[in-house]
Design a protein around this motif. Structure first.
Motif, PDB file in Angstrom:
ATOM      1  N   UNK A 109       7.717   7.823  -4.997  1.00  0.00           N
ATOM      2  CA  UNK A 109       8.264   8.377  -6.245  1.00  0.00           C
ATOM      3  C   UNK A 109       7.113   8.946  -7.075  1.00  0.00           C
ATOM      4  N   UNK A 110       7.376  10.051  -7.772  1.00  0.00           N
ATOM      5  CA  UNK A 110       6.438  10.479  -8.806  1.00  0.00           C
ATOM      6  C   UNK A 110       7.197  10.688 -10.109  1.00  0.00           C
ATOM      7  N   UNK A 111       6.486  10.472 -11.205  1.00  0.00           N
ATOM      8  CA  UNK A 111       7.059  10.650 -12.542  1.00  0.00           C
ATOM      9  C   UNK A 111       6.163  11.605 -13.304  1.00  0.00           C
ATOM     10  N   UNK A 112       6.725  12.707 -13.755  1.00  0.00           N
ATOM     11  CA  UNK A 112       5.993  13.690 -14.544  1.00  0.00           C
ATOM     12  C   UNK A 112       6.610  13.728 -15.934  1.00  0.00           C
ATOM     13  N   UNK A 113       5.776  13.545 -16.943  1.00  0.00           N
ATOM     14  CA  UNK A 113       6.291  13.586 -18.323  1.00  0.00           C
ATOM     15  C   UNK A 113       5.645  14.730 -19.076  1.00  0.00           C
ATOM     16  N   UNK A 114       6.385  15.260 -20.045  1.00  0.00           N
ATOM     17  CA  UNK A 114       5.876  16.379 -20.825  1.00  0.00           C
ATOM     18  C   UNK A 114       6.672  16.489 -22.112  1.00  0.00           C
ATOM     19  N   UNK A 115       6.374  17.514 -22.888  1.00  0.00           N
ATOM     20  CA  UNK A 115       7.056  17.700 -24.165  1.00  0.00           C
ATOM     21  C   UNK A 115       8.512  18.103 -23.944  1.00  0.00           C
ATOM     22  N   UNK A 116       9.287  18.029 -25.003  1.00  0.00           N
ATOM     23  CA  UNK A 116      10.726  18.262 -24.915  1.00  0.00           C
ATOM     24  C   UNK A 116      11.063  19.625 -24.324  1.00  0.00           C
ATOM     25  N   UNK A 117      10.325  20.656 -24.701  1.00  0.00           N
ATOM     26  CA  UNK A 117      10.689  22.000 -24.288  1.00  0.00           C
ATOM     27  C   UNK A 117      10.208  22.358 -22.876  1.00  0.00           C
ATOM     28  N   UNK A 118       9.513  21.441 -22.197  1.00  0.00           N
ATOM     29  CA  UNK A 118       9.010  21.723 -20.852  1.00  0.00           C
ATOM     30  C   UNK A 118      10.136  22.111 -19.911  1.00  0.00           C
ATOM     31  N   UNK A 119      11.287  21.449 -20.005  1.00  0.00           N
ATOM     32  CA  UNK A 119      12.390  21.715 -19.076  1.00  0.00           C
ATOM     33  C   UNK A 119      13.006  23.098 -19.277  1.00  0.00           C
TER      34      UNK A 119
END
Length: 380
Positions: A109-119
């Motif tokens: 598994x990998x988890x990538x996090x970022x700011x709200x507007x990344x998606x």
């Protein structure tokens, strides 16, 4: 006995995500961080031997271990509402280095996090393309914008969380808390639950004079959380401004004679600046300049309308900000006051990371049990 799961933390910062995953029993095998002071803080809390201080592009492929999970948040300033929103910002390309590590580490598994507007970004579309026919095509992706306060953090901080899995799709965790408790949801954690009881008037405005050697260099610190409880020396006009702002209020509560020209001429927007927190609610997002009240809602929540003596007219301290970011009170910090503030503001709240870790841990355990059952069936 539960198996300890191995972890790589990329763009690790001062370790907010690792704190959350460690709470759920994960063990870090490698951490990568480019900022010297942040890497030093990480090393102080989790060990220097597995901490790679430097550019992720300089991390050799052969130094990447195979692990169960890879986590991390590539720098997001280009996507942030506070940044340039430039899709060509080189910082936005660093997620490709993240995927290089994933390809070599072969995590479940990998988890990538970022700011709200990344998606909503062009770079996110490229990430989806890599999952469709590129270097992570064996991973199923699920993602969502999660609000930290929905997972037991006393802060309303939204983050995009992407979970990639090659053991079956893993959805982001469902909320455990809500503004108003109902069904199985607990009430949001409040500022009061995290910082009430700390000295209202810090005894110093400075960090102790102390340094330590790390990564063949020298950095200020380490400092305890208690030592991060220092104040500032605001000007008399600033103190007068603070005194007019009630909990939940902001610059619109100031009388005209205390308004700087820029605020007097801007009659809408930026509603949280010069804001005061509320005891009975989560804070708003803790950013990297939380020590500047003109940057957000960072005034201490203690304020009584009919009792001026019971007003705490200061911004929150570094310690209070770190607690609102859900760091434990035994955490140790390296760097200058400004460097530590940057580390705190850039971190993923540990409680949010822990919620994701629980979801990932359960999925890995379920996949392992399924494999055991299949092996038993074949043996029979």
């Amino acid at each position: 006995m539960t198996e300890t799961l191995s972890l790589i933390d990329l763009f690790a910062g001062c370790g907010g995500m690792t704190v959350g995953f460690a709470r759920e029993g994960f063990r870090s095998e490698l951490a990568v961080e480019f900022d010297f002071a942040a890497a030093a803080t990480y090393a102080q809390n989790f060990g220097e031997s597995h901490t790679f201080f430097g550019d992720i592009a300089d991390l050799p492929d052969e130094d990447i271990p195979e692990v169960d999970v890879v986590i991390g948040g590539p720098p997001c300033q280009g996507f942030s509402n506070l940044g340039s929103r430039d899709v060509d910002d080189p910082r936005n390309k660093l997620w490709k280095e993240y995927l290089r590590v994933v390809a070599h580490a072969r995590p479940k598994v990998f988890v990538l996090e970022n700011v709200q507007r990344f998606s909503k970004s062009a770079e996110f579309d490229l990430l989806l393309a890599e999952a469709d026919h590129g270097c992570i095509q064996e991973y199923e992706l699920r993602w969502g914008v999660l609000l930290a306060s929905d997972y037991g953090v006393a802060q309303r901080r939204p983050r995009t969380i992407v979970i990639g899995s090659r053991i079956g799709a893993i959805d982001p965790p469902t909320p455990t808390h809500a503004r108003i408790a109902h069904a199985d949801l607990k009430p949001w954690k409040t500022v009061k639950e995290r910082i009430d009881g700390l000295p209202e008037r810090p005894s110093t405005t400075e960090l102790p004079v102390r340094s330590t050697d790390v990564f063949d260099g020298t950095v200020q610190g380490p400092f305890s959380m208690e030592e991060l409880h220092f104040g500032r020396n605001p000007r008399p006009m600033s103190l007068e401004r603070y005194d007019h702002v009630p909990p939940g209020g902001g610059r619109f509560d100031l009388p005209d004679h205390l308004l700087p020209r820029c605020w007097r001429e801007k009659t809408s927007g930026t509603t949280d600046v010069m804001g005061r927190m509320k005891w009975d609610a989560p804070s708003l997002t803790i950013r990297t300049e939380f020590f500047k009240p003109e940057k957000g809602q960072y005034l201490h929540p203690q304020w009584e309308a009919n009792n001026p003596a019971r007003r705490v007219n200061r911004v929150i301290t570094h310690r209070e900000a770190a607690l609102l970011q859900d760091f434990p009170d035994h955490y140790r910090w390296c760097g200058s006051k400004t460097q530590i503030a940057k580390q705190i503001g850039n971190a993923v709240p540990a409680g949010l990371a822990a919620a994701v870790a629980r979801q990932v841990k359960a999925a890995i355990a379920a996949a392992g049990q399924e494999n055991d059952d299949d092996g038993f069936a074949e043996a029979v």
